[in-house]
Motif scaffolding. Structure first.
Motif, PDB file in Angstrom:
ATOM      1  N   SER A 148      71.726  66.324  52.165  1.00 58.72           N
ATOM      2  CA  SER A 148      70.499  66.468  51.388  1.00 58.72           C
ATOM      3  C   SER A 148      69.628  65.253  51.643  1.00 58.72           C
ATOM      4  CB  SER A 148      70.799  66.593  49.887  1.00 58.72           C
ATOM      5  OG  SER A 148      71.379  65.402  49.411  1.00 58.72           O
ATOM      6  N   GLN A 196      66.425  62.842  49.761  1.00 58.30           N
ATOM      7  CA  GLN A 196      65.559  62.533  48.635  1.00 58.30           C
ATOM      8  C   GLN A 196      64.384  61.719  49.165  1.00 58.30           C
ATOM      9  OE1 GLN A 196      69.020  61.614  45.395  1.00 58.30           O
ATOM     10  NE2 GLN A 196      66.948  61.350  44.655  1.00 58.30           N
ATOM     11  N   PHE A 227      61.250  59.147  47.717  1.00 57.03           N
ATOM     12  CA  PHE A 227      60.852  58.302  46.592  1.00 57.03           C
ATOM     13  C   PHE A 227      59.531  57.614  46.935  1.00 57.03           C
ATOM     14  CE2 PHE A 227      64.996  58.225  44.487  1.00 57.03           C
ATOM     15  CZ  PHE A 227      65.880  58.445  45.535  1.00 57.03           C
ATOM     16  N   GLN A 284      57.928  53.923  45.849  1.00 56.75           N
ATOM     17  CA  GLN A 284      58.156  52.659  45.153  1.00 56.75           C
ATOM     18  C   GLN A 284      56.791  52.066  44.824  1.00 56.75           C
ATOM     19  OE1 GLN A 284      60.445  49.511  47.208  1.00 56.75           O
ATOM     20  NE2 GLN A 284      61.436  49.112  45.253  1.00 56.75           N
ATOM     21  N   ARG A 313      55.258  47.664  41.080  1.00 52.58           N
ATOM     22  CA  ARG A 313      56.201  46.946  40.214  1.00 52.58           C
ATOM     23  C   ARG A 313      57.631  47.052  40.727  1.00 52.58           C
ATOM     24  NH1 ARG A 313      54.745  49.563  34.619  1.00 52.58           N
ATOM     25  NH2 ARG A 313      56.722  48.613  34.026  1.00 52.58           N
ATOM     26  N   GLY A 314      57.818  47.828  41.772  1.00 57.27           N
ATOM     27  CA  GLY A 314      59.137  47.941  42.379  1.00 57.27           C
ATOM     28  C   GLY A 314      59.944  49.130  41.901  1.00 57.27           C
ATOM     29  N   SER A 315      59.427  49.887  40.973  1.00 56.53           N
ATOM     30  CA  SER A 315      60.165  51.037  40.453  1.00 56.53           C
ATOM     31  C   SER A 315      60.174  52.182  41.458  1.00 56.53           C
ATOM     32  CB  SER A 315      59.534  51.513  39.146  1.00 56.53           C
ATOM     33  OG  SER A 315      59.687  50.538  38.152  1.00 56.53           O
ATOM     34  N   LEU A 316      61.317  52.861  41.543  1.00 54.77           N
ATOM     35  CA  LEU A 316      61.468  54.006  42.433  1.00 54.77           C
ATOM     36  C   LEU A 316      61.201  55.281  41.655  1.00 54.77           C
ATOM     37  CD1 LEU A 316      64.670  53.332  44.526  1.00 54.77           C
ATOM     38  CD2 LEU A 316      62.372  53.601  45.402  1.00 54.77           C
ATOM     39  N   ASN A 359      61.188  59.329  41.699  1.00 53.48           N
ATOM     40  CA  ASN A 359      61.712  60.494  42.430  1.00 53.48           C
ATOM     41  C   ASN A 359      60.574  61.450  42.761  1.00 53.48           C
ATOM     42  OD1 ASN A 359      64.184  59.455  40.994  1.00 53.48           O
ATOM     43  ND2 ASN A 359      65.073  61.144  42.129  1.00 53.48           N
ATOM     44  N   TYR A 406      64.044  66.238  45.934  1.00 58.75           N
ATOM     45  CA  TYR A 406      65.426  66.372  46.371  1.00 58.75           C
ATOM     46  C   TYR A 406      65.504  67.703  47.108  1.00 58.75           C
ATOM     47  CZ  TYR A 406      70.402  67.499  46.136  1.00 58.75           C
ATOM     48  OH  TYR A 406      71.687  67.858  46.445  1.00 58.75           O
ATOM     49  N   PHE A 422      59.926  56.060  50.577  1.00 58.99           N
ATOM     50  CA  PHE A 422      61.242  56.012  51.202  1.00 58.99           C
ATOM     51  C   PHE A 422      61.855  57.405  51.237  1.00 58.99           C
ATOM     52  CE2 PHE A 422      62.053  51.518  51.607  1.00 58.99           C
ATOM     53  CZ  PHE A 422      61.321  50.922  50.601  1.00 58.99           C
ATOM     54  N   GLU A 451      71.686  61.827  52.260  1.00 55.43           N
ATOM     55  CA  GLU A 451      73.045  61.834  51.728  1.00 55.43           C
ATOM     56  C   GLU A 451      73.964  62.433  52.772  1.00 55.43           C
ATOM     57  OE1 GLU A 451      74.508  64.692  49.172  1.00 55.43           O
ATOM     58  OE2 GLU A 451      76.385  63.564  49.170  1.00 55.43           O
ATOM     59  N   LEU A 503      73.569  57.317  49.396  1.00 56.03           N
ATOM     60  CA  LEU A 503      72.238  57.497  49.973  1.00 56.03           C
ATOM     61  C   LEU A 503      71.971  56.400  51.007  1.00 56.03           C
ATOM     62  CD1 LEU A 503      69.892  58.426  46.968  1.00 56.03           C
ATOM     63  CD2 LEU A 503      70.775  59.917  48.770  1.00 56.03           C
ATOM     64  N   PHE A 524      69.020  54.827  53.089  1.00 57.88           N
ATOM     65  CA  PHE A 524      67.562  54.795  52.995  1.00 57.88           C
ATOM     66  C   PHE A 524      66.913  54.500  54.346  1.00 57.88           C
ATOM     67  CE2 PHE A 524      66.155  54.865  48.525  1.00 57.88           C
ATOM     68  CZ  PHE A 524      67.391  54.939  47.902  1.00 57.88           C
ATOM     69  N   GLY A 525      65.717  55.086  54.532  1.00 57.08           N
ATOM     70  CA  GLY A 525      64.871  54.674  55.638  1.00 57.08           C
ATOM     71  C   GLY A 525      64.237  53.333  55.321  1.00 57.08           C
TER      72      GLY A 525
END
Lengths: 109, 113
Positions: free
Chosen positions: A31, A33, A35, A37, A40-43, A45, A48, A86, A90, A97, A99-100
């Motif tokens: 699979s 995913q 994202f 970012q 503020r750095g928060s990921l 979603n 999926y 990103f 999986e 996961l 990540f790229g």
């Protein structure tokens, strides 16, 4: 890591234009995913996918498990779309996961 | 969407000290993860955890690292002792089951001096 090749590394769009990001996978992927970012750095979603395509507003993603790639299309880009995107793959049986390296998107007026 | 919380948001400590990073996963999720992101670099998997046990860990998960979730409380990452290269943002994630969508917390920014 080496399992995911993401391109481009950076992208600049004018408001209202469209483009696509791509991830190639070097190993069998169960699979994917996507994202965003934020500054503020928060990921956040986005998608999926275990197969096929999904669409959410101006974003659309596809995953081809046979050809080992996934794409994220951004239509009618807005300023708030700016951020680093990103993909993450999986790998079967590992529940991990990979990540790229990310695509830094800048949307300009 | 589902929320994963992380405490603290920032932590500054001296090299050699112990630090514990706390994660409050989504309430009905059974799988928990830690990832590490060094500034400007990509996210890298550290460890996953299910039913009180580490299932998978990467080479980044050094002997100085440990994880636990005592009695359904916080899922924690402990580093003892810390090293300069441990400075990074640590993200916790959780998922309902294996292979399901992983939801990420906002990260803890750790600076080791």
């Amino acid at each position: 890591g080496d399992q995911v090749e993401q391109s481009p590394s950076a992208l600049s769009l004018h408001e209202g234009t469209s483009s696509a990001l791509r991830c190639n996978f070097t190993t069998t992927t169960r699979s994917v995913q996507w994202f965003r970012q934020n500054s503020r750095g928060s990921l956040i979603n986005l998608f999926y996918l275990a197969s096929g395509t999904k669409e959410n507003g101006r974003l659309k993603s596809a995953f081809d498990s046979k050809e080992l790639y996934s794409t994220l299309h951004i239509r009618d880009a807005q300023l708030e779309d700016s951020g680093t995107y990103f993909c993450a793959a999986e790998v079967p049986n590992y529940n991990v996961l990979y990540f790229g390296s990310g695509t830094k998107l800048t949307v300009e007026p | 969407g589902p929320k994963v919380l992380q405490i603290p948001s920032h932590q500054i400590i001296d090299m050699g000290q112990m630090v514990t990073l706390n994660c409050d996963p989504v309430s009905n999720h059974l799988y928990f993860y830690w990832y590490k992101q060094i500034l400007g670099q990509q996210m890298e998997f550290l460890v996953n955890f299910y039913n009180g046990k580490v299932m998978e860990k990467s080479k980044l998960f050094k002997d100085q690292f440990s994880v636990e979730r005592p009695d359904g409380s916080y899922f924690t990452l402990k580093i003892q002792p810390t090293a300069l290269e441990d400075s990074a943002v640590y993200f916790c994630a959780s998922s309902p089951g294996p292979g399901d969508t992983q939801y990420f917390g906002p990260g803890t920014r750790l600076l080791v001096l």
